[in-house]
Scaffold this motif. Sequence first.
Motif, PDB file in Angstrom:
ATOM      1  N   ARG A   1       0.846  -1.195   0.000  1.00  0.00           N
ATOM      2  CA  ARG A   1       0.000   0.000   0.000  1.00  0.00           C
ATOM      3  C   ARG A   1       0.882   1.245   0.000  1.00  0.00           C
TER       4      ARG A   1
ATOM      5  N   LEU B   1      -5.147  -1.092  13.272  1.00  0.00           N
ATOM      6  CA  LEU B   1      -6.006  -0.868  12.109  1.00  0.00           C
ATOM      7  C   LEU B   1      -5.280  -1.197  10.804  1.00  0.00           C
TER       8      LEU B   1
ATOM      9  N   GLU C   1      -6.537  -4.237   8.322  1.00  0.00           N
ATOM     10  CA  GLU C   1      -6.771  -4.011   6.891  1.00  0.00           C
ATOM     11  C   GLU C   1      -6.019  -5.028   6.054  1.00  0.00           C
ATOM     12  N   HIS C   2      -4.802  -5.381   6.475  1.00  0.00           N
ATOM     13  CA  HIS C   2      -4.044  -6.415   5.766  1.00  0.00           C
ATOM     14  C   HIS C   2      -4.786  -7.750   5.817  1.00  0.00           C
TER      15      HIS C   2
ATOM     16  N   LYS D   1      -7.999  -8.162   6.111  1.00  0.00           N
ATOM     17  CA  LYS D   1      -9.159  -8.017   5.228  1.00  0.00           C
ATOM     18  C   LYS D   1      -8.757  -8.198   3.767  1.00  0.00           C
ATOM     19  N   ALA D   2      -7.561  -7.752   3.410  1.00  0.00           N
ATOM     20  CA  ALA D   2      -7.091  -7.826   2.024  1.00  0.00           C
ATOM     21  C   ALA D   2      -6.880  -9.257   1.551  1.00  0.00           C
TER      22      ALA D   2
ATOM     23  N   GLU E   1     -11.950 -11.388   7.277  1.00  0.00           N
ATOM     24  CA  GLU E   1     -12.644 -10.166   7.686  1.00  0.00           C
ATOM     25  C   GLU E   1     -12.604  -9.984   9.198  1.00  0.00           C
TER      26      GLU E   1
ATOM     27  N   LYS F   1     -16.515  -6.185  12.360  1.00  0.00           N
ATOM     28  CA  LYS F   1     -16.814  -4.821  11.913  1.00  0.00           C
ATOM     29  C   LYS F   1     -17.004  -3.873  13.086  1.00  0.00           C
TER      30      LYS F   1
ATOM     31  N   VAL G   1     -13.678  -2.852  14.588  1.00  0.00           N
ATOM     32  CA  VAL G   1     -12.966  -1.901  13.720  1.00  0.00           C
ATOM     33  C   VAL G   1     -13.615  -0.518  13.843  1.00  0.00           C
TER      34      VAL G   1
END
Length: 253
Positions: free
Chosen positions: A35, A229, A233-234, A236-237, A241, A244, A247
Amino acid sequence: MRVPNPLVCVVACSLLIASSFNMVDAQESSPAIQRPLRLETFDFSSSPVLPAVDSPSEAEISESIERGVAFLVAKQNTNGSWGSPTNTKELNIYAPVPGAHHAFRTGTTALCLSSLIETANPKDGKAIAAIERAEKWLLEQLPRLRRADGTAIYNVWGHIYSIGALTRMHVRHENAPSIQSKIETLIHEQFDMLERYESVDGGWGYYDFRYRAKRPTSDSISFVTGAALVELEHAKAIGVEPPKDMVNRAFAS
């Protein structure tokens, strides 16, 4: 009780930063994990004018990465981890034994493993062997990670950085579904642990000097929550998941 050698952590973090500019064999890495910073989102109109300097060449960056990789390989413990409570440059902090050191060692090992996965040349046999030893250690030891006591919850660093290492391991083992399944299970366990040790205001800290309750009664700290965070996100990528609500609370804090 002393913290693990901070130089190991510095080298590991430096390698992760360097890898975003110059990946060694970029085809071996996941685009989802890379990223790059979008500088166009920042307003530099009021910034001071900096003197012109020569940027390091790609060769110089690559040489620095190679030296960092060699350092981490040389400093790895025989059991596959990194970190020592004895070589600390005399930097002493509050660290109840033995739990605090277990947390530091897990976080340090996860950082070093992430760095090597991202930057080590796949033809470097010593580096690949170091990665394999570190993966074995992390898979065995991570499920045992807990807080030191009611006051010191350094284990949150271990859970956070281990999510980052596990996501990179997941990409590395893309042709081994059984290993990926085990990694996904461990990532979900880290989500559960982060929820367990979440601060009352959402997000995470690493001390609780208030009531030492089962759930930390201290406020969250921005740079701990920020690091979490990023790693969430990593996860989730790669299709794992995170909860929610957790997060959202972290973003709100």
